[in-house]
Design a protein around this motif. Structure first.
Motif, PDB file in Angstrom:
ATOM      1  N   LYS C 175       0.834  -1.214   0.000  1.00 47.54           N
ATOM      2  CA  LYS C 175       0.000   0.000   0.000  1.00 47.54           C
ATOM      3  C   LYS C 175       0.864   1.258   0.000  1.00 47.54           C
ATOM      4  N   THR C 176       1.963   1.187  -0.785  1.00 42.16           N
ATOM      5  CA  THR C 176       2.825   2.374  -0.820  1.00 42.16           C
ATOM      6  C   THR C 176       2.444   3.295  -1.979  1.00 42.16           C
ATOM      7  N   ASN C 177       1.779   2.719  -2.991  1.00 40.11           N
ATOM      8  CA  ASN C 177       1.465   3.552  -4.166  1.00 40.11           C
ATOM      9  C   ASN C 177       0.076   4.157  -4.012  1.00 40.11           C
ATOM     10  N   SER C 178      -0.324   4.882  -5.013  1.00 38.97           N
ATOM     11  CA  SER C 178      -1.690   5.399  -5.022  1.00 38.97           C
ATOM     12  C   SER C 178      -2.118   5.601  -6.456  1.00 38.97           C
ATOM     13  N   GLN C 179      -3.062   4.763  -6.892  1.00 41.37           N
ATOM     14  CA  GLN C 179      -3.546   4.883  -8.270  1.00 41.37           C
ATOM     15  C   GLN C 179      -5.054   4.768  -8.239  1.00 41.37           C
ATOM     16  N   VAL C 180      -5.722   5.921  -8.322  1.00 47.78           N
ATOM     17  CA  VAL C 180      -7.167   5.946  -8.115  1.00 47.78           C
ATOM     18  C   VAL C 180      -7.890   5.771  -9.436  1.00 47.78           C
ATOM     19  N   ILE C 181      -8.871   4.867  -9.458  1.00 50.44           N
ATOM     20  CA  ILE C 181      -9.675   4.681 -10.669  1.00 50.44           C
ATOM     21  C   ILE C 181     -11.151   4.751 -10.298  1.00 50.44           C
ATOM     22  N   ASP C 182     -11.979   5.114 -11.262  1.00 49.36           N
ATOM     23  CA  ASP C 182     -13.428   5.107 -11.025  1.00 49.36           C
ATOM     24  C   ASP C 182     -13.944   3.682 -11.047  1.00 49.36           C
ATOM     25  N   VAL C 183     -14.948   3.421 -10.214  1.00 53.70           N
ATOM     26  CA  VAL C 183     -15.582   2.102 -10.227  1.00 53.70           C
ATOM     27  C   VAL C 183     -17.090   2.274 -10.254  1.00 53.70           C
ATOM     28  N   LYS C 184     -17.794   1.173 -10.550  1.00 47.62           N
ATOM     29  CA  LYS C 184     -19.255   1.208 -10.522  1.00 47.62           C
ATOM     30  C   LYS C 184     -19.720   0.893  -9.119  1.00 47.62           C
ATOM     31  N   TRP C 185     -20.879   1.432  -8.755  1.00 42.69           N
ATOM     32  CA  TRP C 185     -21.407   1.165  -7.419  1.00 42.69           C
ATOM     33  C   TRP C 185     -21.553  -0.336  -7.216  1.00 42.69           C
ATOM     34  N   GLU C 186     -22.069  -1.025  -8.262  1.00 45.46           N
ATOM     35  CA  GLU C 186     -22.330  -2.466  -8.086  1.00 45.46           C
ATOM     36  C   GLU C 186     -21.045  -3.173  -7.668  1.00 45.46           C
ATOM     37  N   ASP C 187     -19.981  -2.930  -8.463  1.00 44.24           N
ATOM     38  CA  ASP C 187     -18.718  -3.617  -8.166  1.00 44.24           C
ATOM     39  C   ASP C 187     -18.271  -3.289  -6.747  1.00 44.24           C
ATOM     40  N   LEU C 188     -18.303  -1.984  -6.432  1.00 43.89           N
ATOM     41  CA  LEU C 188     -17.875  -1.566  -5.103  1.00 43.89           C
ATOM     42  C   LEU C 188     -18.667  -2.310  -4.048  1.00 43.89           C
ATOM     43  N   ASP C 189     -19.995  -2.262  -4.200  1.00 47.09           N
ATOM     44  CA  ASP C 189     -20.836  -2.917  -3.177  1.00 47.09           C
ATOM     45  C   ASP C 189     -20.474  -4.386  -3.072  1.00 47.09           C
ATOM     46  N   LYS C 190     -20.300  -5.024  -4.231  1.00 46.64           N
ATOM     47  CA  LYS C 190     -20.009  -6.468  -4.211  1.00 46.64           C
ATOM     48  C   LYS C 190     -18.747  -6.708  -3.368  1.00 46.64           C
ATOM     49  N   LYS C 191     -17.659  -6.028  -3.751  1.00 44.65           N
ATOM     50  CA  LYS C 191     -16.378  -6.205  -3.053  1.00 44.65           C
ATOM     51  C   LYS C 191     -16.556  -5.934  -1.555  1.00 44.65           C
ATOM     52  N   VAL C 192     -17.235  -4.818  -1.235  1.00 45.12           N
ATOM     53  CA  VAL C 192     -17.360  -4.422   0.162  1.00 45.12           C
ATOM     54  C   VAL C 192     -18.102  -5.505   0.942  1.00 45.12           C
ATOM     55  N   VAL C 193     -19.192  -5.978   0.366  1.00 38.58           N
ATOM     56  CA  VAL C 193     -20.002  -6.968   1.100  1.00 38.58           C
ATOM     57  C   VAL C 193     -19.176  -8.217   1.379  1.00 38.58           C
ATOM     58  N   GLU C 194     -18.450  -8.689   0.334  1.00 41.37           N
ATOM     59  CA  GLU C 194     -17.562  -9.843   0.568  1.00 41.37           C
ATOM     60  C   GLU C 194     -16.684  -9.570   1.776  1.00 41.37           C
ATOM     61  N   GLN C 195     -16.058  -8.404   1.771  1.00 40.70           N
ATOM     62  CA  GLN C 195     -15.105  -8.069   2.821  1.00 40.70           C
ATOM     63  C   GLN C 195     -15.813  -8.000   4.177  1.00 40.70           C
ATOM     64  N   LEU C 196     -16.984  -7.362   4.184  1.00 35.33           N
ATOM     65  CA  LEU C 196     -17.682  -7.174   5.461  1.00 35.33           C
ATOM     66  C   LEU C 196     -17.977  -8.521   6.104  1.00 35.33           C
ATOM     67  N   LYS C 197     -18.294  -9.495   5.237  1.00 34.08           N
ATOM     68  CA  LYS C 197     -18.679 -10.809   5.769  1.00 34.08           C
ATOM     69  C   LYS C 197     -17.541 -11.394   6.590  1.00 34.08           C
ATOM     70  N   LYS C 198     -16.287 -10.966   6.333  1.00 36.00           N
ATOM     71  CA  LYS C 198     -15.152 -11.518   7.082  1.00 36.00           C
ATOM     72  C   LYS C 198     -15.155 -11.054   8.538  1.00 36.00           C
ATOM     73  N   GLY C 199     -15.968 -10.055   8.858  1.00 34.67           N
ATOM     74  CA  GLY C 199     -16.055  -9.618  10.236  1.00 34.67           C
ATOM     75  C   GLY C 199     -14.982  -8.607  10.616  1.00 34.67           C
ATOM     76  N   ASP C 200     -14.859  -8.387  11.943  1.00 31.98           N
ATOM     77  CA  ASP C 200     -13.903  -7.401  12.467  1.00 31.98           C
ATOM     78  C   ASP C 200     -14.070  -6.058  11.761  1.00 31.98           C
ATOM     79  N   VAL C 201     -15.307  -5.581  11.744  1.00 37.02           N
ATOM     80  CA  VAL C 201     -15.595  -4.303  11.104  1.00 37.02           C
ATOM     81  C   VAL C 201     -15.615  -3.206  12.165  1.00 37.02           C
TER      82      VAL C 201
END
Lengths: 179, 173, 1046, 453
Positions: C175-201
């Protein structure tokens, strides 16, 4: 007294007199309209005919320009207003179909603006109507116009010379229009 | 003024002599003659019997007219035509208008005087005949037009010669 | 105030708003500008406002090039005068939204919330566009006026650098670099939900005063077993801690300054930055309006705060002395006077024993100090003692708070002026929580971190290692409006709506609720934080039903209000009525009353040990009322607003006392290197009269690096100097050293000179003088004229400004700027004396410089009847209206600037350049369409809000009635939290302002002897110290009638 | 010629010599020196134009003007040039009325200087406005705005009338003086072009006695009109300040004080230019003699002391008025942040001219050149002091400030000299720099009547 002297003196006075008189006339009565849009009558996307709507069918101005009594702007009617009638009336006319089309797919019509004031000039329709000024006073015989044209030159002198009349009891402050 | 008259001219190259000559020419009864010099010569007026210039009257009248114009302009515009409350001052604030009136007086007077001068001297004039180019530098001349009373070239020429004219020429002026 | 309809309706409105096309890019009149069709599109990146914040010469060339560009435009304009104006199009609505009347404003009730302050506001919109934030008059604590930042937050809505949509940061492993790209809400939500399911939020937010939002977070936390950490950069944890220790319950009590006759503040800047300054200002002024028995404010000030500036008696102290002061007062009361139940308590006495001679130790006048104690005692139950704010967050902050609470209890203020029940329980959170969170992150105990609109990345000092910690988190989600110092660590950036774009609610105080309406459809592809949580819950199918089943937060909000709020404040009403009524009024419920005194835990007090006498320089970090914690740092208005005390703009600096400056041969603007522990910082100094010699004070909230083009790199980040010690963040009292560097840095100050040179400008008198002679301190002149002057038959507008209640908070300045489209010119041009504020607040120091007192004076166009400016204008561009207004006609002005030379008050501002051209889209949408945007080369100035006069007349006309007093309120008047500005018709004998002009003895015309006959009256300031002066001048020769005007 | 006096024209000139000498510069090919100077001046002028263009195009803010100092370099320099533009008319008009024969040889150049100075000055009030392209609104012409007239109460409007009148009249005065000389040049002309050109300029003048009598009358009238005019102009310029209500401006002494200052600076500039002309065109040394220079130096010293008196009395009145604002302004002038400019002014205008008490100094070309330069500098600073230091600290201390001098200010100030010099050099080349027709009558002055010829 010397002849030459008398002649010149007379000449000078005559000349200067003429100068002043013409000046004052020019300035106060006769005002050439160059630089103003008087008579400006652009083609409109839909050949809306005021003489038909107002003249023949006697539709009140405020029916379409419904906000003009409440606010400074005389609004161009929303398409919905047109459709109030034109859902039934003259539906076969191509221009009406064009209108219908725009209305149905949520679009609008790009009218060409006729009356334009310079920047920093505020005109308040509401105030004038409340005072009982007729639309025609400024907009002319709109009920006879097939195509709307700018009737008055809308110059400052034109405004002021009406505000000036004592019977109108209108304010002559700069900040009445300029702010 | 544009038309020129024929006549005879004598040339001198000394201020004193032409003064004398002018006096003599006048005594000889001529009235329409002109004395020409490159600078105003003291005493030439009475020598040629020229009356005092009338231009000052024009100046005066023009000045008065200018003053009135100033007064009328300021008063009419700021108190009659459109009276506006400026800084809580009276609509007709005379003291503040005096400078305007003064300047207009001067302007009118000055321009009128110059106009009068042009009128009196008949200038501008396109390329008038030159009797002798040195007249505008260091020579002097007296010109007698032929329409002057008792005009007689021979006599005049003789008189000029006697008065020490360096040259006498028939010319138009 | 009509309710805003649903999004699709709004969408319609936006898509079909009337628009006017111009065929030349150059615009002049707002009527055309604000109708720009592409208002919602991303701004072109040619950044014209960059000359706004140039430091010195080096970027000068840049600015010049920009102006050269403008040149063409202005010439085009010049020639455009004589040719036909360009063709314009008018595009009408498809369906007329019934609440929109072109040219008339709509007001939507809402609330502004920031940290501990919540304000009920009205959003003024024109043609569906928020253009101003106004105070909501009907407020439970009858709050009038607003603070600076609430009004400035409007510009934040139109900030060109807001996020336009969801984004993702493509990190590498480290996480030393920074390269920002636009994403779609759907993709974002999908990724986030997967991650959230792992807990420790973990959800990290600031204090949230919105019950519904709290509920959403609660539900979410419940659903995902998430932890909710609350933290604010500027928190009041010291007060909370103190309350807990003293009374057991962790709450910010409601302080009732309006009920207090005697107020003692130890570094609590309650008029400027502490808890809720706007409400406090209202209360404070309430207690001063009746001058004969006005309250007394005693301030112990370790930086020159607004509260100190308004104090009747001000003591300069340094942070390490705060505790001594309180203990000293306690000693006076309990030991010396024995006036308390505790007088017999040995342990209390023992604890107080070391503080027998505080006055001597701190170098106060013992008499005055004793008098303070006596006054407190004399006003038992009618006094209040407060301490707090960053300035009071020393190592001993808890002890300080306990001592203060003890003092309040001893004085029976507890339960009377200090009201625990009325307090705001929403305000909590502490640095300790955040630090422990950071620890967890370091130890990999956090898999997902959701950060909502707080900025630890900027605030937390480096050594606390937020950066590394963030990198240890599997996924960081950042919900805010820009990728700021914290956003850079986020894997996903979840753009949040602006407060004006989404539904919300707020609890302004215990039992007072309000609904925030959206005033505009979301301008970009953003989603409110609450809806994001709901969406994720829905997709993950976790959490309670109400969290999952609603599509919009609006629905959730209504359900929540029905179930949770209505039972509390709307019993037995029909919900729809209750809902509408609340929207109309802007709030529901009332402050819970009848709280009783809590019993004080003496042991907490007796534990206090005296600190060893400190020597050497002490650092004071303080927030300013314009910049706060720096979250609105990209709003140019705030940078251009002169600091209420120092009048410096576009910078922060180290404040040092006169003596210190002398000792080190420091001149204003000398750069010093300041050392705290290992940390160093380089800042210019500002020499501040009335500052304690051992204090070095720096404002926080500056030195942002990733806030945007306006705010980046303005000043230095002083938060970095704070340090974390045994569970507390230390902002004040740290030992500091400094050495003079051989650098000079120009500080832009809008005020040229700081003393009145013995001129009768701000008339001031002490209460004793006032009781003797009502117009003490006013130098009257007999003026006369050789002619009667013009008649004013109709209206005659006039204004009265009360210097007695004015606290100098500068809220009116921003209000004026917002109302009248006053341009921001930037530091470089302020340095050249080109600031444009129509309304400025002059601050003068009085008394001896070492402990100077301050007075404030708002200066605006005085609309003189004999206006000197009018006489000298050759073209009649500024003349008098028959309503007594000094009109300024922009069209006619050729810019000789003679008027400004001839104005004794120097209130006229000139457009030296084409500032309008510097406004970047979509910021132009914040402009007020009723006021022209001035072009280059014309003079401008306060118009008494003539457009508001016109609007009021229109409304009156529509209601077929005469204009009545109070119909016309100027922008500054509505914004003033002290109610110090009264505007109205002088020809109406019953108008408030006419009464003041006629009857108020404190009234005087500024520079009366010049006989300009201003239409503004100032009311003299009264200071309630026991001094007695001749009041500067006593009555001058002659006697001019008050409010004499033709 | 009863009393014996030193001749006005040296070298026993005949009428012809006079014409030859004075026309020489116009007829012969320009010297290297002249060309060099001219190119220099022209370059400066172009630079000046560039500066003004950017100020007009980008914004008056490029100059140091700000709040509270809303007027700066442009107004200062305007008053400076207008002041200079007074000596000419004074010399030719007032001295003419007083029948001062010595004026003849300097009058022409002095008037030329006047005209050019006024032209240079005239630009500033036009260009210092925020929207110069609308300046015509300052004239009361009939229009379509109601009609909306102008505010005749404003000193700026008086300025418009005063300056334009002055410009017109002084130009006419100058031109009328030139007419006979143009005729001379025309008659001497070798080629057709010159002949037609100067012929047109001479308006076909033929020095007949009648013409001369009218001519002298008009010249007298113009002189008589110019005298009050020249006084009124600077009086009205001073009203720009005196009529305002700013401490330090609102003073009754301003009109005489400004006029004195104007004459002062005007003569200084004449001396500066004349010394140069004498060097550049040797033949003029017989017409513009040391005696001429000395007389002017005397005037410089006198007016210098007048100005000094004004400075002093200003302070006295300020103190005597008991008005705290007035008092402060003057203390601030001498000892405030702009004190240096005040002392600069006093040194250059009051102290340095005292040198002229000594005949040696009065008659030494280098000395008078240096002194006149100093006086010019001093007079610029006088206007700077009046304008800027009064503005920068007025009633409310909160609004005090300093003038934000930028290099555009320098450009405007320096550039204006480019304009003036270009015009002046062209004049020296194309016009007879000494009035031929006026010198001839005084040729004999100082010679025994016969001795001359």
């Amino acid at each position: 007294m010397h002849r030459g002297f008398r002649r010149t003196a007379a000449g000078a006075i005559a000349f200067l007199g003429a100068l002043m008189v013409s000046t004052l006339l020019m300035g106060c009565k006769f005002q050439p309209g160059f630089g103003y849009n008087k008579g400006y009558a652009p083609e409109q996307p839909i050949p809306f005919d005021h003489s038909l709507h107002v003249g023949t069918h006697k539709i009140q101005c405020q029916y379409c320009h419904n906000q003009v009594e409440r606010t400074k702007h005389a609004n161009i009617p929303a398409l919905s207003t047109c459709m109030n009638c034109h859902l039934q009336v003259a539906t076969d006319k191509p221009s009406i179909q064009k209108l219908r089309e725009a209305y149905d797919n949520g679009g609008s019509i790009e009218w060409v603006r006729v009356h334009m004031l310079p920047d920093f000039v505020h005109f308040n329709h509401n105030a004038h109507i409340a005072k009982g000024v007729n639309c025609q006073t400024c907009h002319g015989p709109i009920e006879t116009m097939k195509k709307v044209e700018q009737f008055s030159d809308l110059s400052m002198g034109w405004c002021v010379n009406c505000h000036r009349q004592p019977e109108n009891k209108a304010p002559l402050n700069c900040s009445t229009c300029h702010y | 003024m544009a038309k020129y008259t024929k006549g005879i001219a004598g040339i001198w190259d000394d201020e004193h002599m032409i003064l004398k000559a002018a006096r003599k020419t006048r005594e000889a009864g001529f009235t329409k003659f002109e004395a020409i010099s490159s600078y105003p010569i003291h005493g030439m007026e009475e020598a040629c019997g020229i009356k005092r210039s009338w231009i000052p009257y024009v100046t005066f009248v023009a000045g008065v007219v200018g003053l009135t114009c100033g007064l009328l302009l300021t008063w009419w515009t700021s108190a009659v035509n459109w009276a506006i409350n400026v800084g809580g001052k009276p609509f007709f604030s005379l003291p503040a208008f005096i400078p305007i009136m003064f300047e207009l007086t001067i302007l009118f007077a000055a321009l009128a005087s110059v106009g009068a001068l042009f009128y009196a001297c008949g200038i501008p004039r396109i390329d008038p005949p030159v009797i002798d180019p040195d007249l505008s530098s260091h020579k002097f001349a007296i010109f007698v037009p032929q329409n002057d009373v008792g005009y007689d070239e021979a006599k005049i020429e003789k008189m000029f010669k006697e008065l020490g004219a360096t040259d006498v020429k028939k010319t138009e002026y | 105030m009509s309710e805003m309809h649903h999004d699709h309706e709004l969408e319609m409105k936006k898509a079909l708003r009337p628009k006017i096309e111009r065929d030349n890019k150059y615009w002049l009149s707002l009527e055309q500008w604000n109708n720009d069709p592409e208002f919602a599109k991303a701004a072109e990146t040619e950044f014209l406002s960059s000359p706004l914040r140039e430091k010195d010469g080096e970027e000068g060339g840049w600015a010049r090039r920009e102006f050269l560009k403008l040149m063409g435009a202005s010439i085009a304009m010049a020639s455009a005068g004589c040719i036909r104006r360009p063709v314009q199009k008018i595009v009408p609505y498809n369906k007329q939204p019934e609440e929109v009347t072109l040219g008339l404003a709509n007001y939507y009730s809402s609330a502004y919330m920031e940290g501990s302050e919540g304000l009920a506001v009205l959003i003024k919109t024109r043609e569906g566009r928020p253009i101003k934030i106004e105070a909501n008059p009907g407020h439970p604590f009858s709050i009038s006026g607003l603070n600076i930042r609430s009004q400035a937050s409007l510009l934040n809505l139109y900030d060109p650098e807001r996020l336009k949509g969801p984004q993702r940061n493509l990190f590498n492993e480290k996480k030393t670099n920074s390269q920002v790209i636009d994403v779609k809400w759907e993709d974002l939500d999908k990724k986030v939900v997967e991650q959230l399911k792992k807990g420790d939020v973990v959800i990290l937010t600031g204090a949230i005063s919105s019950p519904a939002t709290r509920a959403v977070i609660g539900d979410f936390a419940q659903g995902f077993k998430a932890k909710h950490v609350v933290w604010d950069a500027i928190s009041n944890e010291d007060v909370l801690a103190g309350q807990k220790a003293s009374y057991g319950d962790e709450v910010i009590p409601a302080y009732r300054f309006d009920k207090a006759k005697m107020i003692v503040s130890i570094d609590a800047d309650f008029l400027g930055t502490w808890i809720s300054p706007t409400a406090f200002t209202n209360q404070f002024v309430e207690g001063r309006k009746d001058i004969k028995n006005m309250n007394r404010l005693v301030s112990f000030d370790s930086n020159y705060s607004l509260t100190g500036a308004n104090a009747d008696i001000r003591f300069k102290i340094k942070p390490s002395q705060q505790l001594d002061v309180v203990m000293g007062l306690l000693h006076e009361i309990i030991v010396k006077k024995g006036a308390s139940g505790y007088a017999g308590n040995g342990s209390v006495k023992a604890a107080l024993a070391p503080f027998a001679d505080v006055a001597a130790k701190l170098g106060f006048d013992a008499e005055i100090f004793a008098k303070v104690a006596a006054d407190l005692l004399a006003n038992r139950g009618q006094s209040v003692v407060v301490a707090g704010g960053l300035q009071a967050m020393t190592e001993k902050s808890k002890e300080l708070q306990v001592a203060v609470n003890f003092l309040n209890s001893v004085l029976d203020n507890e339960g009377k002026t200090v009201d625990a029940k009325g307090g705001n329980s929403a305000v909590k959170g502490s640095y300790a929580d955040l630090i422990s969170l950071v620890q967890d992150m370091k130890n990999g105990k956090v898999k997902t971190l959701i950060v909502h609109r707080v900025n630890p990345g900027f605030v937390l000092p480096e050594e606390l290692g937020f950066a590394d910690a963030a990198k240890k988190v599997e996924m960081v989600l950042y919900t805010g409006d820009r990728i700021d110092e914290t956003g850079v660590f986020a894997d996903y950036i979840v753009p949040d709506n602006h407060a004006l774009e989404s539904w919300n609610d707020a609890e302004l105080a215990n039992g007072v609720y309000t609904i925030c309406q959206p005033a505009i459809r979301p301008m970009y592809d953003t989603r409110s934080f609450q809806l994001s949580l709901m969406t994720w819950a829905y997709l993950a199918n976790q959490g309670p039903a109400r969290l999952r089943e609603y599509e919009t937060f609006y629905d959730y909000l209504r359900v929540f209000w029905k179930s949770d709020i209505m039972p509390k404040v709307g019993k037995g009403k029909d919900f729809e009525d209750f809902w509408l009524e609340t929207l109309q009024k802007g709030y529901a419920g009332d402050i819970s009353k009848g709280s009783s005194a809590r019993s004080f835990k003496v042991e907490a007090f007796t534990a206090i040990k005296p600190a060893a006498a400190a020597s050497g320089y002490e650092l004071v970090l303080y927030p300013t009322s314009q910049m706060g914690d720096g979250s609105l740092n990209n709003v140019a208005w705030l940078h251009e607003l002169p600091d209420p005390i120092t009048k410096i703009v576009w910078d922060n600096y180290v404040m040092v006392s006169l003596a210190t400056a002398e000792k080190h041969q420091l001149k204003e603007g000398n750069v010093i290197e300041l050392t705290v522990g290992e940390k160093k910082i380089e800042l210019p100094i500002h020499i501040q009269p009335g500052l304690h010699d051992d204090v070095l004070a720096i404002a926080v909230g500056y030195g942002r690096t990733r806030v945007g083009k306006v705010g980046n790199g303005i000043g230095q980040n002083a938060f970095a100097l704070a340090s974390f010690k045994d569970g507390k963040m230390i902002f004040a009292g740290q030992k500091a050293e400094f050495k003079k560097l051989h650098k000079k840095y120009e500080l832009a100050c809008t005020q040229g000179h700081h003393v009145m040179e013995g001129r009768n400008i701000v008339a001031e008198a002490t209460l004793k003088d006032y009781n003797k002679k009502k117009d003490a301190g006013i130098h009257r002149h007999h003026t006369w004229s050789i002619w009667s002057g013009h008649e004013y038959s109709g209206h005659k507008w006039g204004m009265a400004v009360d210097l007695h209640t004015c606290t100098g908070c500068s809220s009116c300045v921003i209000a004026c700027q917002s109302e009248n489209n006053v341009p921001v010119v930037g530091k470089r041009y302020v340095l050249e004396g080109r600031e444009m504020h129509w309304l400025r607040i002059d601050r003068y120091y009085t008394g001896n410089p070492a402990d100077a007192e301050a007075v404030f004076q708002p200066i605006l166009c005085q609309h003189c009847d004999n206006a000197p400016c009018e006489t000298v204008c050759p073209v009649l561009a500024t003349v008098h209206s028959d309503e007594g207004l000094n009109d300024m006609v922009y069209n006619r002005c050729v810019g000789t600037r003679y008027c400004a030379n001839n104005c004794p008050y120097k209130v006229r501002r000139f457009n030296w350049f084409n500032y309008a051209k510097l406004i970047e889209k979509p910021l132009h949408m914040a402009l007020n369409p009723s006021v022209g945007v001035r072009t280059r080369g014309v003079m401008e100035k306060c118009t008494f809000c003539v457009q508001r006069i016109h609007d009021a007349k229109t409304l009156a006309r529509n209601e077929k009635r005469q204009l009545k007093d109070g119909d016309v309120k100027t922008a500054c008047q509505t914004a003033c939290p002290a109610g110090g500005i009264v505007f109205g018709d002088l020809n109406d004998p019953n108008s408030a302002v006419a009464k003041i002009f006629k009857t108020e003895e404190r009234g005087y015309a500024l520079l009366e002897e010049w006989h300009a006959k201003p239409s503004v009256r100032y009311l003299s300031k009264i200071r309630n110290n026991d001094k007695e002066t001749t009041g500067g001048h006593d009555n001058g020769h002659g006697t001019a009638k008050q409010g004499e005007h033709s | 010629m009863m009393m014996k006096r030193s001749p006005l024209v040296l070298g026993n000139k005949t009428l012809k010599d006079v014409s030859d000498d004075i026309c020489a510069p116009v007829e012969r090919f320009p010297s290297k020196g002249w060309v060099g100077l001219f190119l220099g001046a022209k370059t400066l002028l172009l630079f000046y134009i560039a500066i003004l263009a950017s100020v007009v195009g980008i914004g008056i803010g490029l100059l140091g003007v700000n709040s509270p100092v809303f007027w700066g370099t442009m107004i200062v320099t305007f008053v400076f040039w207008i002041g200079i533009g007074h000596a000419g008319t004074l010399i030719s008009a007032v001295l003419f009325l007083f029948r001062q024969k010595w004026r003849t040889s300097v009058a022409r150049t002095a008037e030329a200087m006047t005209v050019f100075a006024v032209m240079t000055a005239g630009l500033f009030p036009l260009l210092h406005t925020g929207r110069p392209w609308l300046d015509y609104w300052l004239f009361p012409y009939p229009n379509q705005r109601g009609p909306l007239w102008v505010n005749f109460r404003s000193p700026l409007l008086w300025d418009v009338f005063a300056v334009s009148t002055y410009a017109t009249v002084s130009m006419v005065f100058w031109y009328i003086g030139l007419v006979p000389d143009f005729a001379t040049i025309k008659d001497r002309a070798k080629n057709k072009l010159r002949r037609t050109l100067y012929g047109a300029l001479s308006l076909g003048w033929r020095g007949t006695a009648r013409n001369w009598s009218h001519y002298e009358m008009v010249y007298l009238i113009l002189a008589g009109l110019s005298t009050p005019l020249v006084l009124s102009v600077h009086t009205i310029v001073s009203f720009d300040f005196a009529v305002s209500n700013l401490p330090g401006w609102h003073t009754t002494i301003f009109p005489p004080y400004f006029v004195a200052g104007a004459i002062f600076s005007g003569f200084a500039m004449v001396v500066t230019l004349m010394t140069l002309v004498r060097i550049g065109f040797k033949e003029f040394q017989n017409y513009v003699t040391l005696d001429h220079m000395e007389v002017m130096n005397k005037i410089i010293m006198t007016t210098g002391m007048l100005v000094g008196y004004a400075y002093a009395s200003e302070f006295f009145i300020a103190w005597y008025s008991g008005n705290q604002y007035e008092r402060f302004v003057f203390v601030n002038r001498a000892f405030g942040p702009y004190g240096w400019s005040y002392w600069m002014m006093v040194t250059c205008n009051v102290l340095i001219p005292q040198l002229f008490w000594f005949k040696k100094m009065r008659r030494s070309i280098p000395v008078m050149f240096v002194v006149s330069i100093f006086v010019n500098i001093g007079m610029w600073f006088e206007r700077f002091v009046i304008t800027v230091t009064s503005l920068h600290r007025d009633f409310l201390p909160s609004s005090w400030g300093m003038y934000a001098w930028s290099w555009f200010d320098t450009g405007v100030l320096v550039g204006s000299f480019g304009m003036f010099l270009t015009l002046f050099l062209l004049y020296l080349r194309l016009f007879p720099a000494v009035s031929i027709a006026e010198v001839k009558p005084v040729l004999h002055v100082g010679y025994d009547e016969k001795g001359g010829h």
